[in-house]
Every structure is written in structure tokens, then in C-alpha cells.
Design a protein around this motif. Structure first.
Motif, PDB file in Angstrom:
ATOM      1  N   ALA A  55      -6.531  -5.869  22.757  1.00 27.10           N
ATOM      2  CA  ALA A  55      -6.750  -5.974  24.437  1.00 27.10           C
ATOM      3  C   ALA A  55      -8.352  -6.131  24.700  1.00 27.10           C
ATOM      4  O   ALA A  55      -9.248  -6.913  25.689  1.00 27.10           O
TER       5      ALA A  55
ATOM      6  N   ALA B  16       5.482 -19.132  31.808  1.00 26.70           N
ATOM      7  CA  ALA B  16       4.634 -17.549  31.316  1.00 26.70           C
ATOM      8  C   ALA B  16       3.537 -16.515  31.829  1.00 26.70           C
ATOM      9  O   ALA B  16       3.702 -16.132  32.261  1.00 26.70           O
TER      10      ALA B  16
ATOM     11  N   GLY C 100       4.042 -16.817  35.405  1.00 23.43           N
ATOM     12  CA  GLY C 100       4.656 -15.603  35.824  1.00 23.43           C
ATOM     13  C   GLY C 100       3.896 -13.780  35.910  1.00 23.43           C
ATOM     14  O   GLY C 100       3.820 -13.243  36.398  1.00 23.43           O
ATOM     15  N   ASN C 101       3.061 -13.576  34.524  1.00 27.12           N
ATOM     16  CA  ASN C 101       2.095 -12.615  34.609  1.00 27.12           C
ATOM     17  C   ASN C 101       0.610 -13.112  33.160  1.00 27.12           C
ATOM     18  O   ASN C 101       1.336 -12.812  32.437  1.00 27.12           O
TER      19      ASN C 101
ATOM     20  N   LEU D 145       4.184  -2.283  31.583  1.00 28.80           N
ATOM     21  CA  LEU D 145       5.578  -3.587  31.309  1.00 28.80           C
ATOM     22  C   LEU D 145       5.073  -4.405  30.963  1.00 28.80           C
ATOM     23  O   LEU D 145       5.346  -5.363  32.058  1.00 28.80           O
ATOM     24  N   ALA D 146       4.451  -5.467  30.281  1.00 31.01           N
ATOM     25  CA  ALA D 146       3.632  -6.525  30.384  1.00 31.01           C
ATOM     26  C   ALA D 146       4.848  -7.705  29.898  1.00 31.01           C
ATOM     27  O   ALA D 146       4.890  -8.426  28.701  1.00 31.01           O
ATOM     28  N   LEU D 147       5.583  -7.497  30.956  1.00 35.15           N
ATOM     29  CA  LEU D 147       6.467  -8.899  31.151  1.00 35.15           C
ATOM     30  C   LEU D 147       6.591 -10.039  31.884  1.00 35.15           C
ATOM     31  O   LEU D 147       5.527  -9.715  32.668  1.00 35.15           O
ATOM     32  N   ALA D 148       6.500 -11.294  31.689  1.00 34.88           N
ATOM     33  CA  ALA D 148       6.695 -12.333  32.472  1.00 34.88           C
ATOM     34  C   ALA D 148       8.016 -11.724  33.296  1.00 34.88           C
ATOM     35  O   ALA D 148       9.018 -12.309  32.812  1.00 34.88           O
ATOM     36  N   ASP D 149       7.841 -11.952  34.541  1.00 34.92           N
ATOM     37  CA  ASP D 149       8.841 -11.720  35.742  1.00 34.92           C
ATOM     38  C   ASP D 149       9.886 -12.654  35.416  1.00 34.92           C
ATOM     39  O   ASP D 149      11.063 -12.777  36.114  1.00 34.92           O
ATOM     40  N   ASN D 150       9.474 -14.024  35.848  1.00 34.29           N
ATOM     41  CA  ASN D 150       9.855 -14.762  35.786  1.00 34.29           C
ATOM     42  C   ASN D 150      11.072 -15.621  34.933  1.00 34.29           C
ATOM     43  O   ASN D 150      12.114 -16.410  35.449  1.00 34.29           O
ATOM     44  N   LEU D 151      11.067 -14.689  33.785  1.00 39.20           N
ATOM     45  CA  LEU D 151      11.907 -15.204  32.463  1.00 39.20           C
ATOM     46  C   LEU D 151      12.763 -14.851  32.591  1.00 39.20           C
ATOM     47  O   LEU D 151      12.584 -13.597  33.151  1.00 39.20           O
TER      48      LEU D 151
ATOM     49  N   TYR E 128       3.573  -1.402  26.933  1.00 40.56           N
ATOM     50  CA  TYR E 128       2.573  -0.977  28.307  1.00 40.56           C
ATOM     51  C   TYR E 128       2.802  -0.696  29.245  1.00 40.56           C
ATOM     52  O   TYR E 128       4.336  -0.665  29.406  1.00 40.56           O
TER      53      TYR E 128
ATOM     54  N   ARG F  55      11.396  -6.267  21.400  1.00 38.72           N
ATOM     55  CA  ARG F  55      10.371  -6.435  20.976  1.00 38.72           C
ATOM     56  C   ARG F  55       9.199  -6.673  20.190  1.00 38.72           C
ATOM     57  O   ARG F  55       9.631  -7.092  18.801  1.00 38.72           O
TER      58      ARG F  55
ATOM     59  N   TYR G 257       4.737 -21.451  27.820  1.00 34.73           N
ATOM     60  CA  TYR G 257       3.414 -20.379  27.780  1.00 34.73           C
ATOM     61  C   TYR G 257       2.854 -20.309  29.611  1.00 34.73           C
ATOM     62  O   TYR G 257       2.894 -19.947  30.363  1.00 34.73           O
TER      63      TYR G 257
ATOM     64  N   ILE H 125      -1.071 -14.876  23.356  1.00 35.86           N
ATOM     65  CA  ILE H 125      -1.204 -16.937  23.989  1.00 35.86           C
ATOM     66  C   ILE H 125      -2.612 -17.403  24.551  1.00 35.86           C
ATOM     67  O   ILE H 125      -3.540 -16.141  25.457  1.00 35.86           O
TER      68      ILE H 125
ATOM     69  N   LEU I  67       8.194 -14.266  23.504  1.00 33.49           N
ATOM     70  CA  LEU I  67       6.816 -14.786  24.135  1.00 33.49           C
ATOM     71  C   LEU I  67       6.158 -14.651  23.372  1.00 33.49           C
ATOM     72  O   LEU I  67       5.336 -14.034  22.352  1.00 33.49           O
TER      73      LEU I  67
ATOM     74  N   LEU J   4      -1.570 -10.538  26.666  1.00 30.91           N
ATOM     75  CA  LEU J   4      -0.761  -9.661  25.824  1.00 30.91           C
ATOM     76  C   LEU J   4      -0.012 -10.359  24.646  1.00 30.91           C
ATOM     77  O   LEU J   4      -0.194  -9.815  23.137  1.00 30.91           O
ATOM     78  N   SER J   5       0.349 -11.358  24.921  1.00 24.88           N
ATOM     79  CA  SER J   5       1.629 -11.550  24.120  1.00 24.88           C
ATOM     80  C   SER J   5       0.936 -12.692  22.923  1.00 24.88           C
ATOM     81  O   SER J   5       1.488 -13.482  21.807  1.00 24.88           O
TER      82      SER J   5
ATOM     83  N   GLY K 213       4.689 -19.488  38.628  1.00 26.43           N
ATOM     84  CA  GLY K 213       5.864 -18.929  37.853  1.00 26.43           C
ATOM     85  C   GLY K 213       7.122 -19.886  38.229  1.00 26.43           C
ATOM     86  O   GLY K 213       7.826 -19.240  37.715  1.00 26.43           O
ATOM     87  N   VAL K 214       7.235 -20.427  39.693  1.00 21.55           N
ATOM     88  CA  VAL K 214       8.703 -21.296  39.743  1.00 21.55           C
ATOM     89  C   VAL K 214       8.408 -23.198  40.030  1.00 21.55           C
ATOM     90  O   VAL K 214       7.079 -22.704  40.362  1.00 21.55           O
TER      91      VAL K 214
ATOM     92  N   ALA L  10       0.792  -9.879  30.437  1.00 21.74           N
ATOM     93  CA  ALA L  10       1.551 -10.463  29.636  1.00 21.74           C
ATOM     94  C   ALA L  10       1.379 -11.432  29.216  1.00 21.74           C
ATOM     95  O   ALA L  10       0.939 -11.355  27.728  1.00 21.74           O
TER      96      ALA L  10
ATOM     97  N   SER M 265      12.479 -10.495  36.770  1.00 24.84           N
ATOM     98  CA  SER M 265      12.822  -9.467  37.804  1.00 24.84           C
ATOM     99  C   SER M 265      14.159  -8.201  38.151  1.00 24.84           C
ATOM    100  O   SER M 265      13.944  -7.683  39.109  1.00 24.84           O
TER     101      SER M 265
END
Lengths: 434, 248
Positions: B53, A309, A312-313, B88-94, B85, B155, A306, A322, B102, A319-320, A379-380, A316, B141
């Protein structure tokens, strides 16, 4: 997996073809950092006529790195989640002050425990960790639940906590610290030759088991795995690194005059013919354990995932489902705990608490994490990277001191290295297109 | 038939702006309801109330004939509401698996995240949804818009959504990928899911939806079955804010 993070001297990246690195699935960033570290070590070794790469200096280098490296692992989580903590050096001082007062004044004086009582160091450490966790959680609460930027909260903390420590001790240097407590400081707490080699053997077996167990799990899911020779090579490099590292520390002999002072400490009746070695310092083992735990947290727990995540965003993550606010509290509380553990190491290495303990550590810790590839955009970041970053910084500093570089010039070089490291990192990321 | 979702007299204001003003809408199982309107008409806001939300100021949400309390995205998930959404509610780094799971990671008996099992499950579901999907170990990403969208849809599908909210699901996609999403919507409809679809593309909505609801300035202009109206009728509802059928 964890043990090779602190040991890099043996994993010389021979000039091989790129495709081999890809087959081995080695992190090119990690290789780059190891390469940089080896380069630094070789240059200083040449400039000091071979004094840099002696068992004695490598021993000193590792124990000097531990305190900053412990905090840097926590800073990775803080920065990955897009925050910053400018107060780690001050929190370290506050925890150290409380722990010094607890073991030197409060427990022997107010509570009436005998000096040297077995419970003193453990009560002390528990009290220090509790304070660190409390300060961290408070910071995290202000940041997560009240939206005050981490920069401001911890900039305030930078001014507050060191001086809270000052009030606790009245500005005095507090010591001498408890004998058992000081075992965490480095030279006062080493395992000697035999135990070091036992630990080495356990680490080697564990590493080989981990590599091949991971392969078996992957195969059972029908994933593509690297060729067997690649796994064997990887296992050989890792175990070689572990053995090499222990071999260096186990070849650092205790000076004769130290043995003569107290032969019993080294398990000898008389000083003659005793010839003990220092071996693995407990503080380094502590760092390795923390690195392993933090890596497992980062990769294998929901909490760690988490954090990445959210970095990173953040939207997101929210909304997931967390709870990003509570997550912030946990991240900073963990940072506080690590500051307290670093305070144990830092104060016991010096055998007393002084008010300037950990001054400017916040900058060293942030620099270590950033040199280690943690991106301030979030994120990194990796735990082993931060530890390598701390090691590189410490090597630069003590190397320059050994060579006799002027103090102002030392800071100029370290500053330039920090900026250059981030510059190279950004170029590298651009080329990867991520 | 029992409606899957009933949103009754929903209102929400941000500062002085009444973003959604006394809006009611229903959704039946196996039905696709399209929400149309200009930017700022309140479509996304309305739908974000359902997905947890935003918290509404007043109104009621009923799910399967029972009043529902949705205060957070987690609550919405407990009612099997999944949202895809616009952003695009994605975590780009994962990677894809981490994004797919998630907030609901698979864990081993020791409580550690089971990466291998998550990857295996992701391979399975992606093979069904988007057989061309290969980049499982790279951060999302590095993926194309369509691939990213299929992660988001996977998902929703994987966790057995009953109510699916799709906010501009095809906005970032090419022609082929848009067709893929359209097929998927038909497939999910057959399985009895209720789908809220938000889009600007009136023609696309006429093809995909059973009913369309038009909003303007936070108010509901009207809800019509697509076979009862022409594209021009809908356009005039969007632009003029009047329902020509009601006026007639």
C-alpha cells in the motif's frame, strides 16, 4: 432479460400480496418504477382522451427516449464509480458535428466518394465513435491520473466540446445526412411487420431459455431455487411484455400519403392495398442491444464488477489490486463512445446536424440515471433502471406537451419529480437499513 | 531456519514526519509476530509497506531469502502476502463472494465472471471457517463485524497466503468471534504460515504471539520472545520507549 427493460406497458403489477413478490425474487425498486411509469401513462391517457397510449405516441415516445437512454446507461457506470459527467450533451454535439462534416463534406468532397456510397455511413460512425472514445479517455485520464475532480473536468468539457463542434461546422446546420445513416434515427429506419415479429420470436425463445438455463446452473451447484411456478410466471410476464411491445409497434400503420409517395420502400408495387406498418425502429433495437451489452458488462465482466467495487469502497478496490486509475479512463472512454452512438441516433432522427443538438442532455441523462435508482454516493445503480428513468422523464415531458401544460410549468414538474424520486429512494433505502 | 520475511532498515517519511525510521524485523514460517505500540508509532505504516500500500523510501525486503520488489498490492499478492485490514477492506455494496474474489474473480471459458462457481466456493470455505455464516446473497454491509471479518479472513485463506498480515483483526469483534479468530490463527500457524499481528491489546498479544516487537515514534524499541518478558516489561517498552531487558 434485456428486452423487457424498454417495455413496461404490459407488465402491470396487479395488487398481489407481498410474499408473492418475494417468491418471484422481483426487484421491488423495479416494480415501483414500473408502477410509477404506468401511473404516469394512465394519467396522461385520461387527460388526453386516450391519445397518449396510441401506437403512434408509444412509437414516438420510444424513439425520442433512445438517445438519452443510451447515454444514461453509461452515466450509471460514471455515477456508480463516484464520478459525474456534465459534458455528455456537449460531447454528443461535437461527435455529431464531426460525423455530419465527414458524411456531407469530407467523404464526398475531399475523398471523392459518390454521395450515397455504401461506405460513407460506416466510416462516419467509426470516426464519430473514435472521437467520443478519445474525448472520454482524455477526461478519464485527467480525472484518474491527475486527480482533477470529474465535476471540474466535465464542466470544462461542457463549455469546450459543443463549441469545438461549432468551429467544425462554422455554426451552420449540416445536412441532409446519408440515407443509410438516417436509418438509425427512428421513423426513417423501421423493420416493418414481418421482421419485427421474427425478432420478437427470437427474443421470446431467448428469454425462456435464459430463465431456465440460469435455474439449471443454480441447481447444478446445489443452490436453493425459486419454485417452478414462480419461474413460469416470470417467463410468462417477460414474454408477454415482449410480445405486447412488438404488437403495439407493429400496429402503427404507415399513413397512406407516406405510402403513396414511395410504395417501393414498403415492398409494394402500388400504394393501393399496401397497408404497411412501421414495426420496431432500428434505434430501439440499438438501445436494447446496448442495454443488454451494458448489463452483461456490469454483472459478468471484471471491468463491471470493479466499477461497482470501486464505487462501494475505493480503498478496498485499490488494496485488492484493482488499477482504479486505468478503470476511470475506461469508464469515461465508454461514456464517450455511448455519446457518439447517441449522436448518431439524435442527428439522424432530425435528418441533419444543428449546433444545439443535445443541449441540456447532460441534465436529462443524469436525471434518468438518478430516477432509475443510481446513487450519487456510488456503488449502486442498474442499467434497466436508468432506461426506465429516461422513459419516465420523456413520458412526463411529451405527456405534458400533449396536454398543453405551459413550458415553464413543464420544467417545474420535471424538476420536482427528480427531487421526489431521490427522496423516495433514500427513504426506501433507510427502511431496508442498507 | 530460513526466515520467511526479512524487512531490513526500512524508512518512510510523510512530509516532514519520519513515520518509520530504520526499522528491521523478521518473520519465520509458523510464527506469529506481534507489533505493538501507541497510535502513530508506525506499526500500520511498516506493515503497509509489506502489503504494497505504501512505497518505502529506503530499505530492503527479502522473502524466502531472496530480495523482493513490492510496489503495489498486486506485487504483494504475487508473493502470497495477504492482508486483513483494520478498516476491513471490503466493498460494502457487494456480497461475500464478490468480496472474497475481488481482483481475482473466477471466470468461465468465455472470460465472463462465474458468479455461481464463486458462490459455491464461498459456501465451501465459509462452512469451514464460520459455519454460522448464511447471508451469502446480501451485501456485506448487512453483516455483523465478525461475519465481515470472516469474509476478510476467508479471502486470505482461500488464496493460500504464505504471509498473513492482520491489522487489529479483533478490534470490531465480540468475545465469541474473537475466540474464533484466535483459533484460526493457531490453525494457520500449524499450516506453516507466518503471521504479523497488530494490536493494542497487550494481553491478547501475549497469548497469540510467539514474539512481540514494540515500536515508538517510528523506531523499533525491541523484539522479544513472549516467554522471556512480562506484560509489564512490554508496557514499559510501549510507554517509555526503553527495553528493560537490554538495559539490565
Amino acid at each position: 432479460m434485456s428486452t423487457d427493460t424498454t417495455d413496461t406497458t404490459q407488465t402491470a403489477p396487479a395488487p398481489r400480496k407481498r410474499s408473492i413478490f418475494e417468491t418471484l425474487e422481483l426487484d421491488t425498486r423495479l416494480l415501483g418504477m414500473i408502477g410509477a411509469f404506468i401511473l404516469v401513462a394512465l394519467i396522461f391517457n385520461t387527460l388526453t382522451d386516450g391519445r397518449f397510449l396510441t401506437p403512434r405516441n408509444i412509437f414516438n415516445l420510444t424513439i425520442q427516449t433512445v438517445s438519452v437512454a443510451i447515454m444514461a446507461t453509461g452515466m450509471v457506470f460514471v455515477i456508480v464509480s463516484r464520478h459525474i459527467d456534465l459534458s455528455v450533451g456537449a460531447v454528443l454535439a461535437a461527435c455529431s458535428a464531426l460525423m455530419a462534416m465527414t458524411q456531407v463534406r469530407f467523404l464526398p468532397g475531399t475523398v471523392g466518394l459518390e454521395i450515397g456510397h455504401w461506405a460513407i455511413p460506416w466510416i462516419t460512425i467509426a470516426v464519430g465513435i473514435a472521437l467520443g472514445a478519445l474525448i472520454g479517455a482524455f477526461n478519464g485520464w485527467l480525472i484518474g491520473y491527475h486527480g482533477i475532480p470529474a465535476f471540474i473536468v466535465t464542466l470544462g468539457g461542457f463549455l469546450i466540446w459543443r463549441n469545438v463542434g461549432w468551429y467544425q461546422t462554422g455554426g451552420q446546420t449540416i445536412g441532409p445526412l446519408d440515407q443509410t445513416f438516417m436509418m438509425f434515427g427512428g421513423i426513417n429506419g423501421t423493420l416493418g411487420g414481418t421482421i419485427s415479429w421474427v425478432i420478437c420470436a427470437i427474443a421470446v425463445i431467448f428469454t425462456i431459455f435464459a430463465i431456465f438455463n440460469a435455474r439449471r446452473t443454480k441447481l447444478s451447484h446445489g443452490f436453493i431455487v425459486k419454485p417452478l411456478w414462480a419461474e413460469v410466471t416470470l417467463a410468462a410476464i417477460s414474454t408477454g411484455a415482449i410480445v405486447g411491445f412488438v404488437a403495439i409497434l407493429a400496429s402503427y400503420k404507415v399513413p397512406d400519403r407516406v405510402v403513396a409517395r414511395d410504395p417501393g420502400r414498403f415492398g409494394c408495387e402500388v400504394a393501393e392495398g399496401c397497408a404497411p406498418v412501421y414495426g420496431l425502429p432500428i434505434s430501439v433495437l440499438l438501445l436494447i442491444a446496448i442495454a443488454a451489452i451494458m448489463t452483461v458488462i456490469a454483472r459478468k465482466t471484471r471491468f463491471g464488477r470493479y466499477i461497482f467495487a470501486t464505487g462501494g469502497n475505493p480503498d478496498a478496490a485499490e488494496l485488492s489490486g484493482i488499477n482504479t486509475r486505468l478503470l476511470t479512463v475506461k469508464i469515461f472512454a465508454l461514456m464517450g463512445v455511448l455519446c457518439a452512438i447517441a449522436a448518431v441516433v439524435a442527428s439522424s432522427r432530425l435528418a441533419n446536424h444543428s449546433n444545439d443538438l443535445g443541449t441540456l442532455d447532460e441534465l436529462r441523462v443524469i436525471a434518468a440515471a438518478v430516477i432509475g435508482g443510481t446513487a450519487l454516493s456510488g456503488g449502486v445503480g442498474t442499467i434497466y433502471g436508468a432506461i426506465l428513468g429516461a422513459l419516465i422523464m420523456q413520458s412526463l415531458q411529451s405527456g405534458m406537451a400533449m396536454v398543453g401544460v405551459d413550458a415553464p410549468l413543464q420544467n417545474i414538474v420535471v424538476g420536482m419529480v427528480l427531487v421526489a424520486a431521490v427522496f423516495i429512494d433514500i427513504q426506501y433505502r433507510k427502511r431496508l437499513g442498507s | 531456519m530460513q526466515p520467511l520475511v526479512e524487512m531490513k532498515n526500512i524508512s518512510i517519511a510523510f512530509g516532514g514526519v519520519q513515520a518509520v525510521d530504520d526499522v528491521s524485523i523478521t518473520l519465520y514460517p509458523g510464527e506469529v509476530v506481534g507489533l505493538l505500540g501507541h497510535n502513530g508509532a508506525g506499526k500500520s505504516t511498516l506493515i503497509k509497506i509489506l502489503s504494497g500500500a505504501y512505497k518505502m523510501d529506503s530499505g530492503e525486503i527479502w522473502i524466502n531469502g531472496e530480495p523482493a520488489r513490492i510496489q503495489s498490492p498486486r506485487d504483494a499478492r504475487d508473493y502470497n502476502i495477504e492482508t486483513i485490514y483494520q478498516t476491513l477492506a471490503l466493498a460494502d455494496n457487494l456480497d461475500a463472494a464478490s468480496n472474497l474474489f475481488l481482483g481475482r474473480e473466477l471466470v468461465t471459458s468465455l472470460g465472463f465472471v462465474d458468479e455461481d462457481r464463486m458462490e459455491a466456493e464461498t459456501r465451501k470455505i465459509m462452512a469451514r471457517l464460520n459455519p454460522n455464516f448464511q447471508k451469502l446473497n446480501e451485501p456485506v454491509s448487512a453483516l455483523s463485524g465478525g461475519q465481515r471479518q470472516s469474509v476478510a479472513i476467508a479471502r486470505a485463506v482461500y488464496f493460500n497466503a504464505k504471509i498473513l498480515i492482520m491489522d487489529e483483526p479483533t478490534a470490531a469483534l465480540g468475545v465469541h468471534e474473537t475466540a474464533m479468530v484466535a483459533d484460526l490463527i493457531q490453525e494457520l500457524k500449524k499450516q506453516g504460515l507466518g503471521i504479523f499481528l497488530i494490536s493494542h491489546d497487550t494481553r491478547e498479544m501475549m497469548e497469540l504471539c510467539d514474539r512481540v516487537a514494540v515500536m515508538k515514534n517510528g523506531q523499533m524499541i525491541g523484539t522479544e520472545r513472549v516467554e522471556d518478558v512480562t506484560e509489564d516489561d512490554i508496557l514499559s517498552m510501549i510507554i517509555l520507549g526503553k527495553n528493560p531487558k537490554a538495559a539490565a
